[in-house]
Scaffold this motif. Structure first.
Motif, short mmCIF file in Angstrom:
data_model
loop_
_atom_site.label_atom_id
_atom_site.label_comp_id
_atom_site.label_asym_id
_atom_site.label_seq_id
_atom_site.Cartn_x
_atom_site.Cartn_y
_atom_site.Cartn_z
N SER A 59 4.15 24.15 -37.37
CA SER A 59 4.52 25.13 -36.36
C SER A 59 3.32 25.38 -35.45
O SER A 59 2.19 25.49 -35.92
CB SER A 59 4.95 26.43 -37.03
N ARG A 83 6.72 25.43 -30.97
CA ARG A 83 7.43 24.30 -31.57
C ARG A 83 7.43 24.41 -33.08
O ARG A 83 6.46 24.90 -33.68
CB ARG A 83 6.78 22.96 -31.18
N LEU A 85 8.27 21.69 -36.16
CA LEU A 85 8.57 20.29 -36.46
C LEU A 85 8.84 20.13 -37.96
O LEU A 85 8.12 20.68 -38.78
CB LEU A 85 7.40 19.39 -36.05
N GLY A 87 9.54 17.02 -40.81
CA GLY A 87 9.53 15.59 -41.06
C GLY A 87 9.96 15.30 -42.50
O GLY A 87 9.67 16.08 -43.41
#
Length: 90
Positions: A59, A83, A85, A87
């Motif tokens: 983040s 943002r 993210l 994964g």
């Protein structure tokens, strides 16, 4: 008219504890029209990340910085960007 967009991301981080990361990220968004730069927006800010064996999460919150004065475009890009993210390792 041909439009070309270049996105650049660079980050560095430090792992203070297993699974955790703290760092800084820089992101650039540059727009070219007919080979000439028209707009440029650069963002920078802190990032925090957490990772497990099969997945990771990062983040960041970044503020726009005036890096290329002649093409800096505060009007067409937000002043702040956040943002998150996620994964997954396959």
């Amino acid at each position: 008219m041909q439009e070309f967009i270049v996105e650049t991301d660079l980050g560095v981080s430090w792992q203070p504890a297993p699974g955790w990361g703290l760092g800084v990220e820089v992101r650039g968004h540059n727009e070219f029209i007919d080979g000439k730069m028209e707009h440029s927006a650069w963002f920078s800010g802190p990032v925090i990340a957490y990772a497990q064996t099969r997945w990771w999460l990062a983040s960041t919150i970044m503020r726009q910085i005036p890096l290329i004065e002649d093409h800096n475009d505060h009007a067409d890009h937000e002043d702040w960007e956040a943002r998150l993210l996620l994964g997954v390792r396959l």
